[in-house]
Design a protein around this motif. Sequence first.
Motif, PDB file in Angstrom:
ATOM      1  N   GLN A   8     -17.693  21.422  27.233  1.00  0.00           N
ATOM      2  CA  GLN A   8     -17.593  20.684  25.978  1.00  0.00           C
ATOM      3  C   GLN A   8     -17.285  19.208  26.209  1.00  0.00           C
ATOM      4  OE1 GLN A   8     -14.807  22.986  23.808  1.00  0.00           O
ATOM      5  NE2 GLN A   8     -16.363  24.325  22.978  1.00  0.00           N
ATOM      6  N   ILE A   9     -17.691  18.414  25.226  1.00  0.00           N
ATOM      7  CA  ILE A   9     -17.605  16.959  25.352  1.00  0.00           C
ATOM      8  C   ILE A   9     -16.173  16.501  25.085  1.00  0.00           C
ATOM      9  CG2 ILE A   9     -18.387  14.824  24.230  1.00  0.00           C
ATOM     10  CD1 ILE A   9     -21.119  16.480  23.899  1.00  0.00           C
ATOM     11  N   THR A  10     -15.674  15.627  25.949  1.00  0.00           N
ATOM     12  CA  THR A  10     -14.268  15.186  25.853  1.00  0.00           C
ATOM     13  C   THR A  10     -14.132  13.725  25.454  1.00  0.00           C
ATOM     14  OG1 THR A  10     -14.286  14.710  28.220  1.00  0.00           O
ATOM     15  CG2 THR A  10     -13.469  16.873  27.551  1.00  0.00           C
ATOM     16  N   SER A  11     -15.234  12.974  25.474  1.00  0.00           N
ATOM     17  CA  SER A  11     -15.156  11.563  25.061  1.00  0.00           C
ATOM     18  C   SER A  11     -16.517  11.127  24.555  1.00  0.00           C
ATOM     19  CB  SER A  11     -14.706  10.678  26.224  1.00  0.00           C
ATOM     20  OG  SER A  11     -15.557  10.870  27.333  1.00  0.00           O
ATOM     21  N   LEU A  12     -16.503  10.157  23.640  1.00  0.00           N
ATOM     22  CA  LEU A  12     -17.731   9.749  22.963  1.00  0.00           C
ATOM     23  C   LEU A  12     -17.607   8.294  22.542  1.00  0.00           C
ATOM     24  CD1 LEU A  12     -20.442  10.559  21.474  1.00  0.00           C
ATOM     25  CD2 LEU A  12     -19.013  11.160  19.519  1.00  0.00           C
ATOM     26  N   ALA A  13     -18.648   7.497  22.782  1.00  0.00           N
ATOM     27  CA  ALA A  13     -18.676   6.113  22.305  1.00  0.00           C
ATOM     28  C   ALA A  13     -20.125   5.701  22.121  1.00  0.00           C
ATOM     29  CB  ALA A  13     -17.980   5.177  23.296  1.00  0.00           C
TER      30      ALA A  13
END
Length: 1185
Positions: free
Chosen positions: A640-645
Amino acid sequence: MKKFNFRKVLDGLTASSPGGSSGGGSGAGGGSVHPGGTAGAAGTPRDEIQETLTSDYFQICKTVRHGFPYLPTALAFDPVQKILAIGTRTGAIRILGRPGVDCYCQHESGAAVLQLQFLINEGALVSASADDALHLWNLRQKRPAILHSLKFNRERITYCHLPFQSKWLYVGTERGNTHIVNIESFILSGYVIMWNKAIELSTKTHPGPVVHLSDSPRDEGKLLIGYENGTVVLWDLRSKRADLRAYYDEAIHSVAWHHEGKQFMCSHSDGSLTLWNLKSPNRPFQTTIPHGKIQRDGKKPESCKPILKVEYKTCKNSEPFVIFSGGLSYDKACRRPSLTIMHGKAITVLEMDHPIVDFLTLCETPYPNEFQEPYAVVVLLEKDLIVVDLTQSNFPIFENPYPIDIHESPVTCTEYFADCPPDLIPVLYSVGAKHKKQGYSNKEWPISGGAWNLGAQTYPEIIITGHADGSVKFWDASAITLQMLYKLKTSKVFEKQKLGEGKATAEIVEEDPFAVQMMYWCPESRIFCVAGVSAYVVVYRFSKHEVNTEIASLEVRLQYEVEDIITPEPEIIPPFPDASSQLPSLKSLSGSTNTVACEGTMKDSIPCLSVKTRPVRMPPGYQADLVIQLVWVDGEPPQQITSLAANSAYGLVAFGNCNGLAVVDFMQKTVLLSMGTLDLYGSSDPYQRQPRSPRKSKQFAADNFCMRGLSNFYPDLTKRIRTSYQSLTELSDSPVSLELERCKSPTSDHVNGHCTSPTSQSCSSGKRLSSADVSKANRRGPGRPPFRKAQSAACMEISLPVTTEENRENSFSRSRSSSVSSIDRDSKEAITALYFMESFARKNDSAVSPCLWVGTGLGMVLILSLNLPASDDLRQSEPVMVSPSGTVLTLKGAVLTFACLDCMGTLTHPPYEVWRDPHSADDGEKTRKRKLVMHSPSSSQDMGDHQFAVICSEKQAKVFSLPSQTCLYVHNITETSFLLRADVVTLCNSVCLACFCANGHIMTLSLPSLRPLLDINYLPVTDMRIARTFCFTNEGQALYLSSPTEIQRLTYSQEMCDNLQDMLGDLFTPVETPEAQNRGFLKGLFGGSGQAFDREELFGEATAGKASRSLAQHIPGSGGIEGVRGAAGGVIGDLTRARIALDERGQKLGELDERTASMMASAEAFSKHAHEVMLKYKDKKWYQF
């Protein structure tokens, strides 16, 4: 000092060039200022920055609570003031009036609220709580406070009744007794109606608790008492005896009077309603089972479920209304909870989505002895509040203006934006208004009491909530209100899951596969990105035009590869298992996948969900521009994704998980980078890692490293497993209590086996699950979260020391896929923070350039250079290059947030593209050039070409000067706990770092010097919900989810605390009590003697005496003038104080008049008595006495 030298070594690792003095800025003292070396560019401007913020600017206080009251238990309405009160199981009371008037207050004991009673049009409320206490709340102040409390010691309260315009409260108890309390003094009267006096002497059994109390509409001197076992007694208060007794062989749940006072109706446990006439109490005048089937042989209809409450309301020009909850037939088990409205011969059943807690009929008059003229029914459900319009024959419901549907689908994440562009709110509202439902009542919302004004705060605020069903809601949160603007359904880009496919699918979560895990929003460019629990990112653009188009999609391989371990025997396990990393797959696998997964075959290169391939109609609002999905690799599910920008000026979106980082160009729809975290370091890796042989039959990958020596630097990080996602959807009755001692241990940040740090996920579990295991791990039992990351079953266990033999054995004895040991899990560095910025990527850079800052779970900060096409014309065709710069900075603990200050200490915003409609009707619009706002410091040439980078991790904050990379300031925020959230925010035209710690502390630090400005132990983190949803924003505001259904907002700004009193709504407004209807001469003559009833004479101390002291204890409250003095500010506060002072003065004058009159009467009586004595003895001699 050894400690000081150790830190210098750590910071020295960040310097790749021989500039040794640049690393000397990091000293040991938390927050202390250290010289940043001899570099003039770094040294001189630091002294020029004047920090304006001081500790006087900060103060913490709660502002307002939005949403549906969690676990409601009680309901009350003031028909004159038109305000509604709801009590809850947690001891909270919410008071609602017109939109904007919403007040939250809490009983200190936390005991459940049993019942609420308004003192109609008096600005006060009585609450009865489960700890057998009565409380009187003063509503004449903006923050209600308790004036008096009365704690019963020997009896349990079951029912209360306060007659209209009376100051004597009737209190029924579990023992069957009825006590009477003076509302003004909150003292018990000596007058008690004992249960054994009320029932027949011949009755052999106890009648049960008091379930109903009400005075007769015809005669206030008669009190109707309902006992649970079926006995009803009409008690004559004057003669202290029972006027009549009625018996029924079914338990009573509620009683309701006809307004003339000649009949009353009871509801029973067998689903029956009985109507009783006072003239013939021996048997009911009428018995009906409204939902019972009529038997053919003439027998009594079959019994039904209990009717929990009935109301009997009369109308002047039509048949009376009989409204009740419950009473449905037992044979319809699947029937939903219902409210039945009987009007004449018509019976209407309104089915509800949730169980009914309570309901109230709203009537035109507060007088019980007049035609009631009901116009609406307020129905309190377990998770909703609805109001039914009785004036229309189809009984439509009113459109609810309150934000009580926050929890329509459980909230999984939140974002808060204060001071955003002013045009956003009307634009979002205009696209959201088109989705309004039809069929509501056309009448005005009936709960319209109180007063509310905008106050001094004028900047726009928006709250965004992500939900378990994939929906995203945008809320207007300006001026401490909340109103829904727009709802986006992110699940619409995917095909619906077909039932029955079961284990053959590639899903990694069984329930709620579309749950929103993370959101990124740029208000200026209106770019919106969502990361979902099924390892995907959707990029949305905003358009005012409807469009029919196909959804572009990309697939990304981002997997952390491990070497096969042939045998599970623990003796031959190497001490540091392999952590090899495959070269990134740079090609885009759009369209069909390479390998089709069938039952029994290994899943590879397939995403968890299927994106719609046909053209999709997208309404105005946010429209999906690109879907990026992580794919399965060799039978292993994506993490699962832990950071997003994202950045609209660059046209890039970046996201990371515990395997690595992906950067995607959403303008050209291509994958630019898909790389394991270890590969990002290149030759700049600060740790000595041993290369390992590549995985068999796999392409050789460069830089295959294993973590060695890391535990020396980060013992706490290498001994814990972090979950990357924890469900917020558990609507459990009691929040999970935390073992807070665990947070104090530097080697374990686990609480009840769950990590409470939302961003420092160093990895997911090492336990790989097959699809069958996935189903088992996610099958929900009672109290289990509806969704949870499939491969994190091991993460839910409490972490153990990794050195034990048993733990190593367990790591390898599950299956071939469980080939990652605990240490290896932590060597997988999660990407925990991402930030696009115009910055200096390297030490020798002379000008800023586009960069991506990457923070990891091990405290590493990497800077990636972005090489964008020189001109806007080439942007769509020329490739964007992403390359590691070689710069590596270090902090202690997982990196949480980045920010950039210019050389003057002003916050620099990342560049953005000014929004333009992608589907505008004007053709010239598309060919027009993009308008970019770069935010580069305009005066940077004059100021020495440098900037400050602010980086905050779970443990410490650092400020670096760029491009020299000198650590100017460091502040060790916490040693024993860790930060859950950190944000760089603006306040009073300045900037600061706001932090929320797992031990409950809220802290602010000045920038750039990191001086502590505020540190308050505000909120113990009692469950994961708070940890997951807490967020700060500009202008001193913050919020968190205080319960599964409520958002709590707070401020850390002194200015807002001072102005809060003017912003809150008034609960009490001066309203004339309507006059009673004129009673005819004959009615007054023959209609009973209620008017002459004097309760004061009957219940007062002079007649009834004092109650036993041991029965109840009086506790003075903190309300009244003292409460206002502390809370109020400004003119309104002064007026409130003056009003209360006048009330108190009037009350004292009234008491003085009464005392004077009493003294005069007693003096006159004494004079008369003395005169009689004198006359009697005046002619007698002294010896005759």
